[in-house]
Design an enzyme around this catalytic site. Structure first.
Site, PDB file in Angstrom:
ATOM      1  N   GLY A 207       0.830  -1.210   0.000  1.00 38.25           N
ATOM      2  CA  GLY A 207       0.000   0.000   0.000  1.00 38.25           C
ATOM      3  C   GLY A 207       0.853   1.245   0.000  1.00 38.25           C
ATOM      4  N   ASN A 208       0.233   2.374   0.276  1.00 36.59           N
ATOM      5  CA  ASN A 208       0.992   3.630   0.323  1.00 36.59           C
ATOM      6  C   ASN A 208       0.393   4.553   1.381  1.00 36.59           C
ATOM      7  OD1 ASN A 208      -1.075   5.452  -1.023  1.00 36.59           O
ATOM      8  ND2 ASN A 208      -0.854   3.833  -2.551  1.00 36.59           N
ATOM      9  N   TRP A 209       1.014   5.709   1.570  1.00 35.54           N
ATOM     10  CA  TRP A 209       0.651   6.587   2.687  1.00 35.54           C
ATOM     11  C   TRP A 209      -0.511   7.530   2.406  1.00 35.54           C
ATOM     12  CZ3 TRP A 209       2.353   5.439   7.263  1.00 35.54           C
ATOM     13  CH2 TRP A 209       3.601   4.845   7.417  1.00 35.54           C
ATOM     14  N   SER A 210      -1.142   7.430   1.257  1.00 34.38           N
ATOM     15  CA  SER A 210      -2.195   8.408   0.939  1.00 34.38           C
ATOM     16  C   SER A 210      -3.350   8.350   1.952  1.00 34.38           C
ATOM     17  CB  SER A 210      -2.742   8.136  -0.461  1.00 34.38           C
ATOM     18  OG  SER A 210      -3.803   9.024  -0.713  1.00 34.38           O
TER      19      SER A 210
END
Ligand code: CTP
Length: 401
Positions: A207-210
């Protein structure tokens, strides 16, 4: 300081408007309350006068020498009507003016927001639906009511949103200004937000930090400009913006399917989501165990490029005049790379913002340069995500109109 008119319709939720009035006053605005005559059955004139510090009248025959039925509307920066009854919406849609509030609505040239509250049956009645549609097509913001407990034992759609939410909507409408307010009236705006997750096994993902904050800011700003807004949200933990249809998704492929389905009727598409470029080739049905021996390297495969796909489809069979906006979060701003990305994605605008140094993911502020496919380059100074969203929507609206 803005001059705000708080219209109050004859609904039991009128008591919630006292708290909205208090918040508007605390923000330094001058607020004139105009109840309908029957609204005074719920909350009396002394309450409104004491809280606003202004006189209260309901009819056009008070202070006639000041021509209040014309002057109040002409001089307002914002009119917010809360609660708006089915009857009041009908009168406003038909342009009828039996009292001071409806006269004021006819003379106003500022943003107008209606926050309806009524029983579900009334809200869903075809007459009310048609009146709401008419008002929205004229650039008026009609907030969808909240769902929950109504007067008596009923519950359903029809509750007046909480005063804090109404205050936020009023604040947004004030900052959108007058001339641009109608620019997205009756337009359909489709926004992607958040960060996709690509599952490795039942408990792990790439995933990512958005956080989705920038996309949610777009949704609020588009709704404040009168648009019908759909938000495809990947893994966002923020409350749904009022009046916005939210479609939750998890992975890039789910987002791709949802965006393609919704894009058919969209006038403006904004891709703020951080989409995972790759996903694991296989997802283990069972949790991957470390005592099962050395882990094989995780093999990845490329995800569809949603933005490029939407642009390509528009070129072949998309709706006329659709405007597509992409985002590029860069850690180093190389103008050549951003221009190449704009061309590769085939969109009309690319909002290039630098991440890191207190900007971007999870940060409160944002700063960007908007590159246009026509060669334009518009810098947007550091400001809130709401301000950035509104500025970008202004460019998109100018392109459609
Ligand atoms: N985007 C998309 N689908 C993808 C990847 C990105 O729709 N699979 C969209 C994003 O929502 C964003 C824009 O494309 O609006 C640019 O995203 P970015 O990650 O900067 O672009 P990439 O094509 O992934 O390029 P890079 O190699 O720089 O990561």
């Amino acid at each position: 300081m803005a001059r705000v008119i708080l219209g109050v319709g004859a609904g039991i939720a009128a008591y919630k408007a006292c708290e909205l009035l208090r918040r508007l006053r605390e923000a330094g605005h001058r607020v004139r309350v105009i109840p309908t005559p029957d609204a005074l059955r719920f909350v009396g004139a002394p309450t409104w006068e004491a809280l606003s510090g202004e006189p209260v009248a309901t009819g056009v025959w008070t202070d006639v020498d000041e021509v209040p039925h014309v002057r109040l509307g002409q001089g307002a920066d914002l009119i917010i009507v809360a609660p708006a009854t089915a009857d009041l919406l009908a009168r406003a849609a038909a342009g009828m003016a039996p009292d001071l509030l409806t006269n004021t609505l006819l003379t106003a040239r500022c943003p107008v927001v209606f926050a309806p509250a009524m029983h579900t049956e009334m809200w869903e009645h075809p007459a009310t639906r048609a009146n709401v549609e008419t008002l929205r097509s004229r650039g008026v913001t009609v907030v969808d009511p909240a769902v929950g407990r109504l007067t008596g034992k009923d519950s359903g759609a029809g509750r007046l949103p909480e005063p804090a939410t109404l205050y936020e909507i009023a604040d947004q409408a004030l900052s959108s200004g007058t001339d641009l307010r109608s620019s997205l009236a009756s337009r359909r705006v489709l926004i992607s937000a958040g960060g996709t997750r690509e599952e490795l096994d039942p408990v792990r993902f790439l995933g990512n930090w958005s956080t989705g904050r920038q996309g949610y800011a777009f949704a609020r700003a588009a709704a404040a400009r009168g648009a019908e807004v759909t938000l495809v949200a990947a893994n966002v933990e923020l409350p749904d913006p009022p009046g916005v249809k939210v479609v939750p998704v998890v992975s890039a492929r789910e987002m791709h399917a949802a965006m393609l389905a919704e894009a058919v009727s969209a006038d403006v598409i904004v891709m703020t989501a951080a989409v995972a470029d790759y996903r694991p080739v296989t997802r283990s049905e069972e949790k991957i165990k470390k005592d099962a021996g050395p882990l094989d390297p995780i093999e990845l495969t490329e995800n569809p490029d949603i933005l490029a796909g939407l642009s390509a489809r528009r070129a072949s069979d998309g709706p006329d005049g659709q405007v597509i906006v992409g985002f590029a979060a860069e850690t180093d701003t190389d103008p050549g790379a951003a221009k190449a990305k704009l061309a590769r994605k085939g969109c009309d605008f690319l909002v290039v913002n630098e991440v890191g140094n207190g900007l971007g993911f999870g940060a409160v502020d944002n700063e960007a340069v908007v590159l246009g496919s026509d060669g334009s380059r518009v810098p947007i100074p550091r400001g809130s995500k709401d301000e950035l969203a509104d500025a970008v929507l202004g460019l998109a609206a100018a392109r459609i109109n």
